[in-house]
Design a protein around this motif. Structure first.
Motif, mmCIF file in Angstrom:
data_model
loop_
_atom_site.group_PDB
_atom_site.id
_atom_site.type_symbol
_atom_site.label_atom_id
_atom_site.label_comp_id
_atom_site.label_asym_id
_atom_site.label_seq_id
_atom_site.Cartn_x
_atom_site.Cartn_y
_atom_site.Cartn_z
ATOM 1 N N SER A 173 0.838 -1.190 0.000
ATOM 2 C CA SER A 173 0.000 0.000 0.000
ATOM 3 C C SER A 173 0.873 1.239 0.000
ATOM 4 O O SER A 173 2.016 1.223 0.457
ATOM 5 C CB SER A 173 -0.901 0.003 1.223
ATOM 6 O OG SER A 173 -0.130 0.193 2.384
ATOM 7 N N GLY A 174 0.366 2.315 -0.533
ATOM 8 C CA GLY A 174 1.132 3.560 -0.604
ATOM 9 C C GLY A 174 0.307 4.750 -0.157
ATOM 10 O O GLY A 174 -0.900 4.797 -0.363
ATOM 11 N N ARG A 175 0.991 5.681 0.504
ATOM 12 C CA ARG A 175 0.332 6.909 0.942
ATOM 13 C C ARG A 175 1.152 8.087 0.441
ATOM 14 O O ARG A 175 2.339 8.188 0.736
ATOM 15 C CB ARG A 175 0.235 6.935 2.471
ATOM 16 C CG ARG A 175 -0.306 8.234 3.049
ATOM 17 C CD ARG A 175 -0.436 8.123 4.576
ATOM 18 N NE ARG A 175 0.831 7.825 5.250
ATOM 19 C CZ ARG A 175 1.770 8.745 5.487
ATOM 20 N NH1 ARG A 175 1.599 9.985 5.103
ATOM 21 N NH2 ARG A 175 2.887 8.416 6.114
ATOM 22 N N LEU A 176 0.518 8.947 -0.331
ATOM 23 C CA LEU A 176 1.229 10.106 -0.871
ATOM 24 C C LEU A 176 1.693 11.012 0.261
ATOM 25 O O LEU A 176 0.903 11.444 1.091
ATOM 26 C CB LEU A 176 0.319 10.880 -1.819
ATOM 27 C CG LEU A 176 0.979 12.091 -2.512
ATOM 28 C CD1 LEU A 176 2.036 11.652 -3.494
ATOM 29 C CD2 LEU A 176 -0.065 12.953 -3.206
ATOM 30 N N ALA A 177 3.002 11.258 0.318
ATOM 31 C CA ALA A 177 3.530 12.106 1.390
ATOM 32 C C ALA A 177 3.728 13.539 0.920
ATOM 33 O O ALA A 177 3.491 14.472 1.674
ATOM 34 C CB ALA A 177 4.856 11.540 1.910
ATOM 35 N N CYS A 191 4.411 16.258 -2.848
ATOM 36 C CA CYS A 191 4.747 16.502 -4.246
ATOM 37 C C CYS A 191 5.429 17.861 -4.271
ATOM 38 O O CYS A 191 4.815 18.862 -3.929
ATOM 39 C CB CYS A 191 3.456 16.498 -5.075
ATOM 40 S SG CYS A 191 3.785 16.520 -6.826
ATOM 41 N N GLU A 225 7.584 13.283 -6.537
ATOM 42 C CA GLU A 225 6.458 12.819 -5.752
ATOM 43 C C GLU A 225 6.988 11.778 -4.781
ATOM 44 O O GLU A 225 7.776 10.922 -5.169
ATOM 45 C CB GLU A 225 5.432 12.201 -6.689
ATOM 46 C CG GLU A 225 4.122 11.846 -6.033
ATOM 47 C CD GLU A 225 3.232 11.099 -7.015
ATOM 48 O OE1 GLU A 225 2.510 11.751 -7.784
ATOM 49 O OE2 GLU A 225 3.288 9.859 -7.007
ATOM 50 N N SER A 226 6.589 11.868 -3.514
ATOM 51 C CA SER A 226 7.070 10.876 -2.568
ATOM 52 C C SER A 226 5.904 10.119 -1.953
ATOM 53 O O SER A 226 4.881 10.708 -1.590
ATOM 54 C CB SER A 226 7.962 11.538 -1.510
ATOM 55 O OG SER A 226 7.280 11.732 -0.317
ATOM 56 N N VAL A 227 6.053 8.810 -1.890
ATOM 57 C CA VAL A 227 4.988 7.935 -1.392
ATOM 58 C C VAL A 227 5.565 6.998 -0.332
ATOM 59 O O VAL A 227 6.602 6.375 -0.555
ATOM 60 C CB VAL A 227 4.374 7.108 -2.544
ATOM 61 C CG1 VAL A 227 3.405 6.064 -2.009
ATOM 62 C CG2 VAL A 227 3.686 8.013 -3.550
ATOM 63 N N LEU A 269 5.527 3.620 1.505
ATOM 64 C CA LEU A 269 5.055 2.278 1.155
ATOM 65 C C LEU A 269 4.989 1.393 2.387
ATOM 66 O O LEU A 269 5.745 1.560 3.342
ATOM 67 C CB LEU A 269 6.012 1.627 0.152
ATOM 68 C CG LEU A 269 6.267 2.356 -1.159
ATOM 69 C CD1 LEU A 269 7.349 1.632 -1.954
ATOM 70 C CD2 LEU A 269 4.983 2.476 -1.960
ATOM 71 N N ARG A 279 9.067 5.662 -1.735
ATOM 72 C CA ARG A 279 9.235 5.689 -3.184
ATOM 73 C C ARG A 279 9.269 7.140 -3.651
ATOM 74 O O ARG A 279 8.406 7.928 -3.276
ATOM 75 C CB ARG A 279 8.079 4.963 -3.883
ATOM 76 C CG ARG A 279 8.260 4.935 -5.416
ATOM 77 C CD ARG A 279 7.198 4.099 -6.106
ATOM 78 N NE ARG A 279 5.884 4.724 -5.998
ATOM 79 C CZ ARG A 279 4.757 4.047 -5.881
ATOM 80 N NH1 ARG A 279 4.756 2.738 -5.839
ATOM 81 N NH2 ARG A 279 3.605 4.692 -5.798
ATOM 82 N N THR A 319 12.286 6.536 -11.013
ATOM 83 C CA THR A 319 11.637 6.103 -9.773
ATOM 84 C C THR A 319 12.600 5.275 -8.944
ATOM 85 O O THR A 319 13.249 4.364 -9.464
ATOM 86 C CB THR A 319 10.384 5.257 -10.081
ATOM 87 O OG1 THR A 319 9.503 6.033 -10.899
ATOM 88 C CG2 THR A 319 9.656 4.874 -8.805
#
Ligand SMILES: Nc1ncnc2c1ncn2[C@@H]1O[C@H](COP(=O)(O)OP(=O)(O)OP(=O)(O)O)[C@@H](O)[C@H]1O
Ligand SMILES: [Mg+2]
Lengths: 139, 148
Positions: free
Chosen positions: B5-9, B11, B65-67, B69, B78, B132
């Motif tokens: 799962s990923g959560r946008l941290a 941009c 963009e940082s996600v 994970l 990421r 990436t």
């Protein structure tokens, strides 16, 4: 120009004179333009004040990427042409490990464990021991 | 198999050398929150600095963009660097240590790949570049470096 909260402004680096050695202390974030400016400031300070050595204290630096690494190498090269020596002091272990993996081993660069040792290396070389304030004999 | 799962941290724009400092600062914070060790943190921030600078210098600016994970066993970060610049005609050559089209050392791209756990480039000449990278916090099962 400021970096805002959380980032030291990264735009100015103080250059101190200790005896005939320039002491440059880098802290936290350094913007690219400030790094390039530093290169010019050091060259000017060497000729203006007849410095024989430069110590760059990087113990407060968390990141050295290829840009900053190249700035160090270029400072050392131009310093040498001006008849002075550069020593990079106090690199953090995590930074050293990262630089090697990055492929930037900076072969021509002299290093010391801390600023004290760097000053000792340079003052011993130029024979100006007594001109450095606060240093101890045979420490 | 567990879904990652990923959560946008965040941009962040990459338009100036000050933005590069912000990117490093963000990655430092995110990596610390996720629980990266000091060396892993330093490696990831350094890789991010190299890639962000490429986005700025070669790509003419862009964004990252940082996600965060989570694959059920470990957490990671990421980072996706995107620009609409000239693209890279020969990716293998660009990744080679010492290759530079400008006045660099040519270490950024290949070095960044060594500093992270996963690395991919999507680029189209004339359209732009997207790099990436993923780093997992220590203790995570590291994906083996596959033969390419
Ligand atoms: N985002 C990008 N867009 C277009 N070309 C790129 C991009 N990133 C890298 N390149 C190309 O790949 C080459 C190698 O990149 P790399 O980061 O390894 O070296 P460099 O940036 O030239 O020098 P250094 O990073 O060591 O200062 C660059 O010179 C450039 O031609
Ligand atoms: Mg580069």
């Amino acid at each position: 120009m400021t970096g805002g909260p959380g980032i030291p402004d990264g735009t100015h680096v103080p250059v101190l004179m200790l005896g005939d050695v320039l002491l440059v202390t880098l802290q936290g974030e350094l913007h690219d333009k400030a790094a390039e400016q530093l290169q010019q400031d050091i060259a000017a300070a060497i000729t203006d004040r007849s410095a024989r050595g430069v110590v760059i204290d990087v113990s407060g630096v968390e990141i050295v990427d290829s840009f900053l690494g190249r700035v160090f190498a270029e400072i050392a090269a131009s310093t040498r042409l001006l008849a002075a020596e550069t020593v990079v002091a106090g690199m953090r272990p995590a930074v050293a490990i990262t630089l090697v993996e990055l492929g930037l081993t900076l072969p021509g660069l002299r290093t010391a464990l801390d600023a004290d040792e760097a000053l000792r290396m340079l003052t011993r070389a130029s024979g100006y021991l007594s001109h450095v304030p606060g240093r101890r004999e045979n420490a | 198999m567990t879904e990652t799962s990923g959560r946008l941290a965040a941009c962040l724009p990459i338009r100036s050398d000050m933005d590069l400092a912000w990117v490093r600062q963000h990655v430092r914070q995110a990596a610390a929150e996720i629980g990266f060790g000091l060396v892993e943190q330093t490696k990831l921030i350094t890789a991010a600095s190299e890639l962000a600078r490429n986005t700025l210098v070669h790509g003419g600016g862009g964004q990252v963009e940082s996600v965060v994970l989570d694959n059920g066993r470990a957490r990671g970060l990421r980072l996706t660097f995107t620009d609409a610049g000239p693209g890279i005609a020969d990716v293998e050559r660009a990744l080679t240590d010492g290759y530079t089209s400008g006045g660099g050392l040519g270490l950024g791209l290949g070095g960044a790949r060594r500093l992270v756990h996963e690395f991919s480039i999507d680029t189209r000449p004339g359209h732009g570049t997207c790099v990436t990278v993923v780093c997992w916090a220590a203790g995570a099962p590291r994906p083996r470096k596959e033969a390419r």
